[in-house]
Design a protein around this motif. Sequence first.
Motif, PDB file in Angstrom:
ATOM      1  N   VAL A   1      63.369 -45.462 -47.941  1.00 26.62           N
ATOM      2  CA  VAL A   1      63.023 -46.855 -48.229  1.00 26.62           C
ATOM      3  C   VAL A   1      62.520 -46.911 -49.667  1.00 26.62           C
ATOM      4  O   VAL A   1      61.696 -46.090 -50.071  1.00 26.62           O
TER       5      VAL A   1
ATOM      6  N   THR B   1      60.276 -47.952 -40.898  1.00 27.79           N
ATOM      7  CA  THR B   1      60.688 -48.727 -42.066  1.00 27.79           C
ATOM      8  C   THR B   1      59.495 -49.403 -42.722  1.00 27.79           C
ATOM      9  O   THR B   1      59.366 -49.407 -43.954  1.00 27.79           O
TER      10      THR B   1
ATOM     11  N   VAL C   1      63.166 -56.076 -42.951  1.00 27.25           N
ATOM     12  CA  VAL C   1      63.042 -56.087 -44.403  1.00 27.25           C
ATOM     13  C   VAL C   1      62.793 -57.486 -44.976  1.00 27.25           C
ATOM     14  O   VAL C   1      61.909 -57.667 -45.822  1.00 27.25           O
TER      15      VAL C   1
ATOM     16  N   ASN D   1      59.569 -58.370 -47.247  1.00 24.49           N
ATOM     17  CA  ASN D   1      59.706 -58.949 -48.589  1.00 24.49           C
ATOM     18  C   ASN D   1      58.883 -60.226 -48.730  1.00 24.49           C
ATOM     19  O   ASN D   1      58.166 -60.425 -49.720  1.00 24.49           O
TER      20      ASN D   1
ATOM     21  N   ALA E   1      67.131 -48.827 -47.696  1.00 21.66           N
ATOM     22  CA  ALA E   1      66.556 -48.961 -46.357  1.00 21.66           C
ATOM     23  C   ALA E   1      67.439 -48.179 -45.393  1.00 21.66           C
ATOM     24  O   ALA E   1      68.626 -47.962 -45.671  1.00 21.66           O
TER      25      ALA E   1
ATOM     26  N   THR F   1      66.600 -52.925 -39.645  1.00 21.15           N
ATOM     27  CA  THR F   1      66.402 -53.212 -41.065  1.00 21.15           C
ATOM     28  C   THR F   1      66.671 -54.681 -41.380  1.00 21.15           C
ATOM     29  O   THR F   1      65.916 -55.326 -42.121  1.00 21.15           O
TER      30      THR F   1
ATOM     31  N   TYR G   1      58.237 -48.692 -46.437  1.00 22.33           N
ATOM     32  CA  TYR G   1      58.246 -49.859 -47.326  1.00 22.33           C
ATOM     33  C   TYR G   1      56.899 -49.995 -48.042  1.00 22.33           C
ATOM     34  O   TYR G   1      56.835 -50.178 -49.260  1.00 22.33           O
TER      35      TYR G   1
ATOM     36  N   ALA H   1      64.103 -54.635 -50.936  1.00 20.47           N
ATOM     37  CA  ALA H   1      64.306 -53.233 -50.593  1.00 20.47           C
ATOM     38  C   ALA H   1      65.657 -52.800 -51.141  1.00 20.47           C
ATOM     39  O   ALA H   1      66.703 -53.229 -50.658  1.00 20.47           O
TER      40      ALA H   1
ATOM     41  N   VAL I   1      61.412 -49.885 -52.754  1.00 20.69           N
ATOM     42  CA  VAL I   1      61.103 -51.302 -52.982  1.00 20.69           C
ATOM     43  C   VAL I   1      61.078 -51.617 -54.477  1.00 20.69           C
ATOM     44  O   VAL I   1      60.550 -50.832 -55.279  1.00 20.69           O
TER      45      VAL I   1
END
Length: 383
Positions: A309, A366, A342, A346, A328, A338, A370, A325, A311
Amino acid sequence: MRKSHPVRRAVLATAATVSGIVLLLTLKPGSDQGSADAAGSAVPPAAQSPQGGAQAIANGTVTGDAADTQYGAVQVRLTVSGGKITKAEAVQSPKGGQSDQINANAVPKLNQAAVTAQGAEIDAVSGATYTSTGYKKSLQSALDKAKAAGAAGSGNDQGGAGGAQALGDGTVTGDAADTQYGAVQVRLTVSGGKITKAEAVQSPKGGQSDQINANAVPKLNQAAVTAQGAEIDAVSGATYTSTGYKKSLQSALDKAKAAGAAEAAESGGDSAADASAGSGQDGGGGNARAALDDGTVTGDAVQTEYGAVQVRITVEGGKITKAEAVQAPKGGQSDRVTNQSVPRLNQAVVKTGGADVDAVSGATYTSAGYKKSLQSALDQAGG
């Protein structure tokens, strides 16, 4: 006419010989590529300054970003003294199978080439294309960091291995260092220019590793605070963890030193402003939005059980305006997890302005990866 014929031939032959010699003398300097290369190499500073010329590099040790390749990550660390690269080393390179043989030959050559070239314009090693490409990417990243530190802190003494006086206050996370049994990643808390806390946010887990690291990690944490740098002894019986810890610790120190130099240059010694910025970071895990530098910054890639992962954040006006991301977990059920988690992560980052975001239910790995990569991005952005 028959008597003069030999004379004419002699005259013509002499003239042709002289013309040929003149022509050769005229062409030789421009056609000898080896001579041109040798002449060019005699003046490297001006030619190499765009790639991190020696005059622009800050003294000390700096670690480039890990560059992923098809066979594993490559990460380069540079040692700079007197404004010149005195040592280059690959702290990570592809391992296992044929990679061991390839890199045992390629990495020393690349290290030597970096020192010789004083920059990232080095040739790939034959038979090691992937390693060479990753090496050059990480090398360029290290040069960029060293140049930034040199520009920001040209008047600062950064010759130490992480001297506390040069560290910027706040929290900074080092790059994850892979070991044979798992990754090690260190986070430092700096206050008043000194390391007040060190912690391993990642360490090898499972089986005997749990017992070894329960003993080793607290000792390493304490040693980092006591030494105020990366010159710490390995813990007996925990060689791999100790080695990974020191690598990640040095990476964190590099980042903290660069932040310290940048803060000093930006604030002009305004300690009141420094205290205000620092107070917003206490316990905030990177929430000091006013301290973020505008631009786009990508965090370290964080390995999870299901994939990496990574970012990227965009900062405008000192605030996070976008989080995404760029890596991922993919494949099978990971795609569904995901795609669900995600976008939420975000959005949460933009809303909170920092790394204090809740994990998404059903996406524990994840979410954890992240947040770690996000914290790394925030560290780089000055948060």
